[in-house]
Write a protein that holds these residues in place. Structure first.
Motif, PDB file in Angstrom:
ATOM      1  N   GLU A   1       8.172 -10.552  -1.635  1.00  0.00           N
ATOM      2  CA  GLU A   1       7.826  -9.919  -2.906  1.00  0.00           C
ATOM      3  C   GLU A   1       8.828  -8.794  -3.158  1.00  0.00           C
ATOM      4  O   GLU A   1       9.037  -7.947  -2.285  1.00  0.00           O
ATOM      5  N   ASN A   2       9.405  -8.775  -4.344  1.00  0.00           N
ATOM      6  CA  ASN A   2      10.477  -7.806  -4.583  1.00  0.00           C
ATOM      7  C   ASN A   2       9.998  -6.365  -4.616  1.00  0.00           C
ATOM      8  O   ASN A   2      10.677  -5.471  -4.118  1.00  0.00           O
ATOM      9  N   GLU A   3       8.837  -6.126  -5.205  1.00  0.00           N
ATOM     10  CA  GLU A   3       8.372  -4.744  -5.386  1.00  0.00           C
ATOM     11  C   GLU A   3       8.282  -3.989  -4.073  1.00  0.00           C
ATOM     12  O   GLU A   3       8.625  -2.829  -3.982  1.00  0.00           O
ATOM     13  N   SER A   4       7.754  -4.657  -3.037  1.00  0.00           N
ATOM     14  CA  SER A   4       7.515  -3.927  -1.793  1.00  0.00           C
ATOM     15  C   SER A   4       8.270  -4.506  -0.606  1.00  0.00           C
ATOM     16  O   SER A   4       8.297  -3.905   0.457  1.00  0.00           O
ATOM     17  N   GLY A   5       8.861  -5.676  -0.771  1.00  0.00           N
ATOM     18  CA  GLY A   5       9.603  -6.282   0.327  1.00  0.00           C
ATOM     19  C   GLY A   5       8.719  -6.982   1.350  1.00  0.00           C
ATOM     20  O   GLY A   5       9.169  -7.365   2.428  1.00  0.00           O
ATOM     21  N   ILE A   6       7.441  -7.164   1.023  1.00  0.00           N
ATOM     22  CA  ILE A   6       6.572  -7.852   1.993  1.00  0.00           C
ATOM     23  C   ILE A   6       6.679  -9.362   1.782  1.00  0.00           C
ATOM     24  O   ILE A   6       6.742  -9.830   0.652  1.00  0.00           O
ATOM     25  N   PRO A   7       6.739 -10.124   2.875  1.00  0.00           N
ATOM     26  CA  PRO A   7       6.756 -11.581   2.712  1.00  0.00           C
ATOM     27  C   PRO A   7       5.351 -12.093   2.373  1.00  0.00           C
ATOM     28  O   PRO A   7       4.357 -11.515   2.798  1.00  0.00           O
ATOM     29  N   GLU A   8       5.308 -13.162   1.615  1.00  0.00           N
ATOM     30  CA  GLU A   8       4.017 -13.770   1.262  1.00  0.00           C
ATOM     31  C   GLU A   8       3.572 -14.656   2.418  1.00  0.00           C
ATOM     32  O   GLU A   8       3.683 -15.871   2.356  1.00  0.00           O
TER      33      GLU A   8
ATOM     34  N   ASN B   1       2.406 -11.330  -5.196  1.00  0.00           N
ATOM     35  CA  ASN B   1       2.009 -10.222  -6.072  1.00  0.00           C
ATOM     36  C   ASN B   1       1.183  -9.180  -5.322  1.00  0.00           C
ATOM     37  O   ASN B   1       0.228  -8.636  -5.871  1.00  0.00           O
ATOM     38  N   ALA B   2       1.536  -8.929  -4.099  1.00  0.00           N
ATOM     39  CA  ALA B   2       0.719  -8.027  -3.293  1.00  0.00           C
ATOM     40  C   ALA B   2       0.625  -6.642  -3.918  1.00  0.00           C
ATOM     41  O   ALA B   2      -0.443  -6.021  -3.921  1.00  0.00           O
ATOM     42  N   THR B   3       1.733  -6.161  -4.468  1.00  0.00           N
ATOM     43  CA  THR B   3       1.716  -4.822  -5.049  1.00  0.00           C
ATOM     44  C   THR B   3       0.744  -4.776  -6.228  1.00  0.00           C
ATOM     45  O   THR B   3      -0.004  -3.805  -6.381  1.00  0.00           O
ATOM     46  N   ALA B   4       0.740  -5.844  -7.017  1.00  0.00           N
ATOM     47  CA  ALA B   4      -0.202  -5.887  -8.148  1.00  0.00           C
ATOM     48  C   ALA B   4      -1.639  -5.890  -7.622  1.00  0.00           C
ATOM     49  O   ALA B   4      -2.525  -5.241  -8.198  1.00  0.00           O
ATOM     50  N   HIS B   5      -1.879  -6.571  -6.511  1.00  0.00           N
ATOM     51  CA  HIS B   5      -3.224  -6.585  -5.923  1.00  0.00           C
ATOM     52  C   HIS B   5      -3.673  -5.167  -5.563  1.00  0.00           C
ATOM     53  O   HIS B   5      -4.783  -4.746  -5.865  1.00  0.00           O
ATOM     54  N   VAL B   6      -2.778  -4.445  -4.868  1.00  0.00           N
ATOM     55  CA  VAL B   6      -3.149  -3.086  -4.443  1.00  0.00           C
ATOM     56  C   VAL B   6      -3.320  -2.193  -5.669  1.00  0.00           C
ATOM     57  O   VAL B   6      -4.253  -1.385  -5.746  1.00  0.00           O
ATOM     58  N   GLN B   7      -2.439  -2.383  -6.644  1.00  0.00           N
ATOM     59  CA  GLN B   7      -2.557  -1.597  -7.876  1.00  0.00           C
ATOM     60  C   GLN B   7      -3.905  -1.876  -8.561  1.00  0.00           C
ATOM     61  O   GLN B   7      -4.575  -0.963  -9.032  1.00  0.00           O
ATOM     62  N   ALA B   8      -4.308  -3.146  -8.561  1.00  0.00           N
ATOM     63  CA  ALA B   8      -5.584  -3.494  -9.198  1.00  0.00           C
ATOM     64  C   ALA B   8      -6.747  -2.830  -8.459  1.00  0.00           C
ATOM     65  O   ALA B   8      -7.705  -2.358  -9.081  1.00  0.00           O
ATOM     66  N   LEU B   9      -6.644  -2.755  -7.137  1.00  0.00           N
ATOM     67  CA  LEU B   9      -7.697  -2.077  -6.371  1.00  0.00           C
ATOM     68  C   LEU B   9      -7.701  -0.577  -6.674  1.00  0.00           C
ATOM     69  O   LEU B   9      -8.749   0.057  -6.773  1.00  0.00           O
ATOM     70  N   TRP B  10      -6.493  -0.032  -6.790  1.00  0.00           N
ATOM     71  CA  TRP B  10      -6.393   1.382  -7.184  1.00  0.00           C
ATOM     72  C   TRP B  10      -7.069   1.584  -8.536  1.00  0.00           C
ATOM     73  O   TRP B  10      -7.848   2.532  -8.731  1.00  0.00           O
TER      74      TRP B  10
ATOM     75  N   SER C   1       0.844  -1.194   0.000  1.00  0.00           N
ATOM     76  CA  SER C   1       0.000   0.000   0.000  1.00  0.00           C
ATOM     77  C   SER C   1       0.877   1.241   0.000  1.00  0.00           C
ATOM     78  O   SER C   1       0.584   2.229  -0.697  1.00  0.00           O
ATOM     79  N   VAL C   2       1.943   1.194   0.808  1.00  0.00           N
ATOM     80  CA  VAL C   2       2.859   2.339   0.852  1.00  0.00           C
ATOM     81  C   VAL C   2       3.384   2.593  -0.546  1.00  0.00           C
ATOM     82  O   VAL C   2       3.384   3.717  -1.048  1.00  0.00           O
ATOM     83  N   ARG C   3       3.793   1.535  -1.209  1.00  0.00           N
ATOM     84  CA  ARG C   3       4.401   1.680  -2.532  1.00  0.00           C
ATOM     85  C   ARG C   3       3.394   2.266  -3.539  1.00  0.00           C
ATOM     86  O   ARG C   3       3.659   3.257  -4.200  1.00  0.00           O
TER      87      ARG C   3
END
Ligand code: SF4
Lengths: 667, 350
Positions: A649-656, A293-302, A137-139
């Motif tokens: 996850e590389n984009e945001s550094g969050i673990p899955e 793919n958490a960043t992609a998830h948040v991006q999709a919500l955006w 989300s931060v990203r």
């Protein structure tokens, strides 16, 4: 006597009164004049105060003497820390040191720790457990709006015409928000909930979709596809063709049905409801952000919010449910390796310019995230200062985290209690509770509120901020005596988001929501973004989650938070009443699977994953779908996160850490 | 109940007397907090007292059964347990308590003086002189007229004040009340007929302003005869956040739990009791792990059985509600599960 303060147990930031008698906090009660909580508290708010006088509170510094931690004076402890950190820095460079800060600290404390780490120790390796909850989300939000924060306020929920809750249990974890959503549902506002587990309130919502765990991205993209295919998008939104051309076409509702197990017509229905009902708010939690793919998830919500015209109007927006009391304040203060105070990226020139006056030095690049610090522990990273977080309990693949901490040359832990992590420390510093200090917490919508000292610090414990100042002085840095008001003013001078706020205003019930210069009717987002519009960025690619079920581990295990729980449980497990609620560690299985396996509710079982096993009591329920297991996290009987993978996850550094493959064994 | 003696006292005379009392005795009275809300706390001068309030959001039961209190401390003295009681409470005056809270105390008295006499509660009760203030102006959440909880009471107070503008009409409810007036030299005049008439008028006006939102009778019948459909309880159970707020703010709720805080392995420690709530699942969980009220639905049901069923009304002499309306404000489920809301749902079901 009653002292007004802010609840420290979740991101809602309810107004709370602490009743004090003979230097003891004897109760907490709700503040009726608070604009958000309006005279209510949840279970945690009512009973969490019992931790303050818990007999296991640490009341003096401890220094390791071979296998045991022995009492020491503050002078001895701080001298030892400065000596050992200086040695490591001389031998291996400043980058051999790392800092992990607590999400429960006040914003002033977070800012000071940031300044201490970067400008005194000179290390770029600084992070907090926001990483584990909302790094994506931060990203995404920082990229899109310039600010890593919600684009709507909590009270906007009252103005919204449709609500979408995905990957979250607001009733349990951010109860006040759960309560606003419930009220909206009772008023007839269509509420759409998407979650692999049915919750108590799901029955009150107009639509409940139960996708297979790990398939949310497909579902969101299918909603986007349906909206575009039917021309339901907001007329003014730009870049639609870009989104359409970039692989979205294949996310037909029929395809999504095969992936997610949600009927195609249901997907079309909720897409229509969300697109056509008027201003809508999307609220999401770690069910989204802790997946692959958490960043992609948040991006999709955006994308969904932007496409439906829900970014820049009142009663609409995207709200990440940051579940710690001060996650937002921590982000504001820039206590994450990619950020500087005021939502700037650490690498930008603007940051350097803004901080130059107050900060004597600033590392030029971003450093390690928590997972990277753990990976490099004992190698490139030799010393770690860990403030208020029980990593041995909260980190995914917790055994590996413990081993990493053991590999360090020198570990300093600062906490209220002797946690599993604190037991590994070379020096243990006693911090005091929220009731013993002054400062501010910022709730998940950017509401800055005062925290007031109700009693003096217990024993020799000190506010975190005071410890940081003393430690900085032990390193020879000219940090003055800790004064939260002065620190707040210093923050204001370099953080535009905190501008135009007086310290006195913060004392009003509900404090001040930043940005304080929002004009009436403009909504938070418009004030934040100004002329920026935000962009639709395709979020259709990405690997599936790392551990799909197989023959050996046939279930998909996913985790969530129970109502009386918070963070790693260090605090709530020491509230007598809350602890009593949290009697047994359960694992939920579908009634069908229980029948097939000839298992019954109440039986002891082992939940086994590739990383370990945990003894639980089985609960057969219709709330979860066949093939899945649900595990409430952080029960005191054992570290649930030890079962979960730490793939980052590389984009945001969050673990899955949300999902993995698992099996059940009878215990 | 015997009608109490009545006098009138000029307001400033009464407050001066109270001021004299404050020099020697703790006086707990309503004061304004920074945010404009009112709370009860010890005051040093009569000037600190506010009259611009209807009620504290926190029930005043907390002065008699605090949310957390020490029962005793213990020590291991060479194999023998040494127990130490907390100090006895000092005499104090509770000024300005509203009728509903006072009626709640009557409910608690019944509980704490039942088969077992709770000394800590009783000591606090005995050492507290109660000066109540009848209500001329109800809040829109008040429904005390439905529960006989106010706005004016006949008994239970040492002194009951009615605000007549320049003066108070004072009902003297006990010897201690009379002694207070004498000891602190409060100049009293025998109440005149017109004062009593004025009070009657105020009572009527207040009654008219109050919307009787909780018609208990039918709900009591429904509950007593088990006529409420399970689906109604199911729905309420699903709505409930189990925050426990309704029980914490209820002047009639008295449940508590007991726990020990020990200091390491020293055998030394303190036994506390703290408020508990029948809305928490830990409240009824048995040692075996079995929980007869594991679901929120069972707990909501239990709460209203205790409040409204005939068996309990007979046992306690009163429904378990005094109409203070605090459960309305405190309900996390946004006014779905407070007493008036539930009473309405129960009445309509059948
Ligand atoms: S909802 Fe959150 S802030 Fe409010 S009382 Fe509960 S834990 Fe505290």
């Amino acid at each position: 006597m009653k002292i007004q303060t802010t609840c420290p147990f979740c991101g809602c930031g309810c107004g709370m009164l602490l009743e004090v008698e003979a230097r003891q906090v004897i109760s907490a009660s709700p503040q009726r004049s608070h604009p958000l909580s309006r005279g209510t508290l949840c279970t945690k708010g009512w009973n969490g105060h019992q931790i303050i006088h818990h007999p296991q509170r640490l009341t003096q510094p401890l220094i390791r003497d071979r296998k045991t931690l022995k009492p020491a004076t503050w002078r001895q402890a701080l001298t030892l820390i400065s000596k050992r950190f200086a040695e490591l820095r001389n031998q291996h460079g400043a980058e051999s040191l790392g800092i992990i800060g607590s999400v429960k600290m006040t914003t002033e404390e977070a800012y000071l720790l940031n300044r201490f780490a970067r400008s005194v120790l000179g290390t770029p390796h600084i992070d907090t457990l926001v990483r584990y909850d909302h790094a994506p989300s931060v990203r995404v939000l920082q990229e899109q709006t310039g600010y890593a924060t919600a684009t709507a306020g909590i009270l906007d929920i009252e103005k919204a015409s449709v609500l979408l809750i995905i990957g979250a249990n607001p009733k349990a974890q951010t109860a006040r928000i759960g309560s606003y959503i419930f009220q909206a549902a009772k008023r007839g506002v269509p509420v759409i909930q998407i979650d692999p587990r049915q919750q108590e309130h799901s029955a009150f919502y107009a639509h409940f979709l139960q996708p297979r765990p790990g398939t949310d991205l497909t579902l969101i993209n299918a909603m986007l596809q349906v909206i575009l295919a039917n021309g339901w998008q907001d007329a003014g939104v730009l870049g639609v063709s870009h989104l359409r051309d970039d692989g979205l076409q294949r996310f037909t509702p029929e395809y999504a049905e095969t992936v997610c197990g949600v009927p195609a017509d249901k997907i079309i229905q909720v897409a229509e409801v969300f697109a056509k009902s008027g201003p809508g708010i999307i609220l999401y939690g770690t069910g989204i952000t802790q997946q692959a793919n958490a960043t992609a998830h948040v991006q999709a919500l955006w994308n969904l919010a932007l496409l439906t015209g829900n970014i820049n109007r009142e009663g609409a927006g995207l709200i990440p449910l940051l579940n710690a009391n001060n996650s937002q304040g921590i982000i504001d203060a820039g206590l994450m390796t990619e950020l500087a105070p005021g939502h700037r990226l650490i690498q930008s020139n603007e940051t350097r310019h803004a901080l130059k006056k107050q900060w004597s030095a600033l590392p030029e690049k971003r450093g390690y995230t928590i997972q990277e610090m753990l990976r490099h522990a004992g190698g490139k990273l030799r010393g770690l200062y860990l403030v208020g977080e029980n990593l041995a309990w909260a980190a995914p693949d917790a055994q590996a985290a413990v081993k990493a901490l053991q590999r360090l040359d020198f570990l300093v832990v600062q906490d209220l209690f002797l946690t599993e992590t604190a037991e590994l420390a070379d020096v243990l510093l006693p911090a005091c509770s929220f009731a013993e200090k002054e400062g501010t917490f910022t709730n998940l919508e950017g509401r800055i509120q005062r925290v007031h000292r109700a009693i003096p610090p217990l024993g020799e414990s000190l506010p975190d901020g005071e410890i940081f100042c003393r430690l900085a002085r032990a390193f020879g840095a000219p940090f003055p005596a800790y004064d939260p008001k002065l620190i707040f003013q210093e923050m204001q001078s370099i953080m535009p988001c905190y501008e135009k706020i007086t310290y006195a205003q913060l004392d009003h019930p509900g404090g001040v929501v930043w940005p304080a210069h929002a004009a009436a009717g403009d909504g938070r987002c418009r004030t934040l973004m100004g002329e920026r519009r935000g962009a639709l960025v395709p979020a259709t690619a990405g690997a599936p989650f790392a551990e799909p079920p197989d023959e050996e581990y046939p279930f998909t295990l996913f985790t969530g938070r129970p109502v009386f729980h918070r963070r790693s449980g260090t605090l709530v497990s020491r509230s007598f009443t809350l602890d009593k609620e949290d009697a047994v560690q359960t694992v939920e299985i579908s009634t069908d699977d229980a029948k097939t396996l000839k298992l019954r509710s109440g039986w002891p079982v082992w939940v086994v994953t590739r990383r370990g096993k945990l003894r639980c009591t089985l609960s057969a329920t219709r709330a979860v779908a066949p093939g899945t297991l649900f595990l409430p996290i952080h029960h005191k009987s054992g570290p649930t996160q030890a079962l979960m993978p730490a793939t980052m996850e590389n984009e945001s550094g969050i673990p899955e850490m949300k999902l993995c493959a698992a099996k059940l064994e009878t215990a | 109940m015997q009608a109490s003696a009545k006098v009138t006292v000029a307001k400033h005379d009464f407050l001066e007397g109270l001021g004299r009392c404050m020099k020697e005795t703790t006086v707990i009275a309503p004061v304004k907090m920074k945010d404009g809300e009112v709370t009860f706390e010890p005051v040093r001068t009569a000037k600190q007292i506010t009259f611009d309030y209807v009620n504290d959001h926190d029930p005043l039961k907390r002065f008699f059964m605090p949310a957390r209190e020490e029962l005793f401390s213990f020590q291991n003295a060479r194999g023998k347990a040494l127990l130490k009681s907390p100090p006895l409470p000092k005499p104090r005056v509770l000024f300005g308590i509203r009728s509903c809270d006072l009626q709640g105390l009557a409910h608690l008295d019944h509980f704490f003086q039942g088969a077992f006499e709770d000394q800590l509660y009783l000591q606090r009760r005995k050492s507290t002189l109660i000066i109540s203030l009848a209500c001329n102006e109800p809040l829109d959440t008040c429904f005390c007229i439905c529960c006989n909880g106010g706005p004016f009471l006949e008994s239970g107070f040492d002194l009951q004040l009615t605000d007549l503008g320049e003066s108070f009409l004072v009902d003297i409810g006990s010897r201690a009340g009379r002694k207070f007036l004498d000891d602190w030299k409060v100049p009293c005049q025998t109440a005149k007929r017109k004062d009593e008439q004025l009070r009657q008028a105020l009572m009527h006006k207040c009654d008219e302003k109050m919307i009787p939102t909780a018609y208990l009778a039918k709900a009591c019948i429904q509950i007593t005869n088990n006529r409420v459909r399970e689906e109604v309880w199911d729905e309420m159970g699903a709505e409930c956040f189990s925050c426990g707020g309704c029980t914490h703010v209820c002047p009639c709720c008295s449940c508590f739990d007991v726990f020990d805080c020990t200091e390491g392995e020293t055998g030394q420690g303190t036994r506390y009791r703290c408020w508990d709530s029948c809305q928490y699942s830990g409240f009824t969980r048995e040692a075996s792990g079995h929980n007869p009220r594991a679901k929120a639905k069972e707990r909501v049901k239990r709460r209203f059985y205790h409040k409204l069923s005939y068996a309990y009304i007979q046992q306690d002499g009163h429904p378990g509600c005094v109409g203070c309306g605090r459960c309305i404000t405190v309900c996390e489920a946004f006014q779905q599960l407070d007493v008036p809301a539930v009473v309405k749902r129960l009445r309509r079901d059948g």
